[in-house]
Design an enzyme around this catalytic site. Sequence first.
Site, mmCIF file in Angstrom:
data_model
loop_
_atom_site.group_PDB
_atom_site.id
_atom_site.type_symbol
_atom_site.label_atom_id
_atom_site.label_comp_id
_atom_site.label_asym_id
_atom_site.label_seq_id
_atom_site.Cartn_x
_atom_site.Cartn_y
_atom_site.Cartn_z
ATOM 1 N N GLY A 47 0.867 -1.177 0.000
ATOM 2 C CA GLY A 47 0.000 0.000 0.000
ATOM 3 C C GLY A 47 0.899 1.221 0.000
ATOM 4 O O GLY A 47 1.831 1.297 -0.794
ATOM 5 N N GLU A 48 0.659 2.127 0.901
ATOM 6 C CA GLU A 48 1.540 3.296 1.033
ATOM 7 C C GLU A 48 2.000 3.352 2.487
ATOM 8 O O GLU A 48 1.199 3.585 3.393
ATOM 9 C CB GLU A 48 0.794 4.559 0.587
ATOM 10 N N SER A 49 3.304 3.141 2.666
ATOM 11 C CA SER A 49 3.830 2.965 4.019
ATOM 12 C C SER A 49 3.578 4.171 4.930
ATOM 13 O O SER A 49 3.260 4.004 6.109
ATOM 14 C CB SER A 49 5.320 2.641 3.967
ATOM 15 N N CYS A 79 6.186 -5.249 0.460
ATOM 16 C CA CYS A 79 6.334 -3.921 -0.143
ATOM 17 C C CYS A 79 6.215 -2.804 0.905
ATOM 18 O O CYS A 79 7.152 -2.592 1.659
ATOM 19 C CB CYS A 79 5.337 -3.771 -1.287
ATOM 20 N N ILE A 133 5.584 -3.109 -7.583
ATOM 21 C CA ILE A 133 4.763 -1.905 -7.807
ATOM 22 C C ILE A 133 5.318 -0.770 -6.953
ATOM 23 O O ILE A 133 5.211 -0.816 -5.726
ATOM 24 C CB ILE A 133 3.280 -2.158 -7.449
ATOM 25 N N ARG A 134 5.931 0.196 -7.571
ATOM 26 C CA ARG A 134 6.588 1.310 -6.848
ATOM 27 C C ARG A 134 7.337 0.746 -5.630
ATOM 28 O O ARG A 134 7.210 1.227 -4.512
ATOM 29 C CB ARG A 134 5.552 2.371 -6.425
ATOM 30 N N HIS A 169 5.104 -8.544 -4.661
ATOM 31 C CA HIS A 169 3.751 -8.848 -4.167
ATOM 32 C C HIS A 169 3.354 -10.297 -4.447
ATOM 33 O O HIS A 169 2.680 -10.558 -5.448
ATOM 34 C CB HIS A 169 2.736 -7.924 -4.858
ATOM 35 N N GLU A 171 1.077 -11.896 -3.209
ATOM 36 C CA GLU A 171 -0.393 -12.028 -3.131
ATOM 37 C C GLU A 171 -1.053 -11.705 -4.478
ATOM 38 O O GLU A 171 -2.249 -11.900 -4.641
ATOM 39 C CB GLU A 171 -0.954 -11.146 -2.000
HETATM 40 N N1 GLN Z 1 5.894 2.929 -2.672
HETATM 41 C C1 GLN Z 1 5.099 2.439 -1.584
HETATM 42 C C2 GLN Z 1 5.603 2.964 -0.254
HETATM 43 O O1 GLN Z 1 6.520 3.704 -0.230
HETATM 44 C C3 GLN Z 1 5.087 0.917 -1.561
HETATM 45 C C4 GLN Z 1 4.341 0.406 -2.751
HETATM 46 C C5 GLN Z 1 3.626 -0.875 -2.526
HETATM 47 O O2 GLN Z 1 3.364 -1.303 -1.401
HETATM 48 N N2 GLN Z 1 3.225 -1.472 -3.617
HETATM 49 O O3 GLN Z 1 5.076 2.644 0.760
#
Ligand code: GLN
Length: 188
Positions: A47-49, A79, A133-134, A169, A171
């Site tokens: 997600g977004e940390s 991630c 993903i990012r 990922h 999952e």
């Molecule tokens: N770029 C996201 C972060 O900094 C991580 C991306 C992800 O969990 N797919 O948290």
Amino acid sequence: MTIGILALQGAFIEHRYKLDALGVDSFEIRQAKDLDRKMDGIILPGGESTVMYKLIQDLNMEEKLISLIKNGLPIFGTCAGLLLLSENVQNFDYAYLKTMHITTVKNAYGRQLGSFKTTATFNHEETIDMIFIRAPYIQHVGKDVLVLSVVDDKIVAARQGNQLVTAFHPELTNDLTVHKYFIDMCKV
Ligand code: GLN
């Protein structure tokens, strides 16, 4: 066996599907009191940390989460979940829970075009598909950290005792290898 999945933000439902496929019970952790439930392991999803960490703090989960990890509860971060556990985070102002002896680079492959799919080995055995993903990668590991996957000379999966992390990922692919590995960690 029951696994708690942090469900504040991000790709948590996909982890539930994987555990369902393995016949493992799971529940969603949405409030601090959910951390008191009996569980054999925890998953921190992608997600977004920074957003996830802010919610962890606002919901008074941080201290409890850190103490569960330090007391040996198996935990699997994917991630953003990997970033949450890292002791040091490069490319950013601060680190989050800091329970794992790894230095991680946030958004290491670039912010927008940093998503890709590749194939590599996990735990020196299975070759699996990996979706990034990012994603971050791990730049440095402590002596007590076992490297489980490397892609283009960058560490993308590792384990330190009860803590497992992947920059990719598992999952989001059809493979169950990494979740099986985590469930084995939860059995001991
Ligand atoms: N770029 C996201 C972060 O900094 C991580 C991306 C992800 O969990 N797919 O948290």
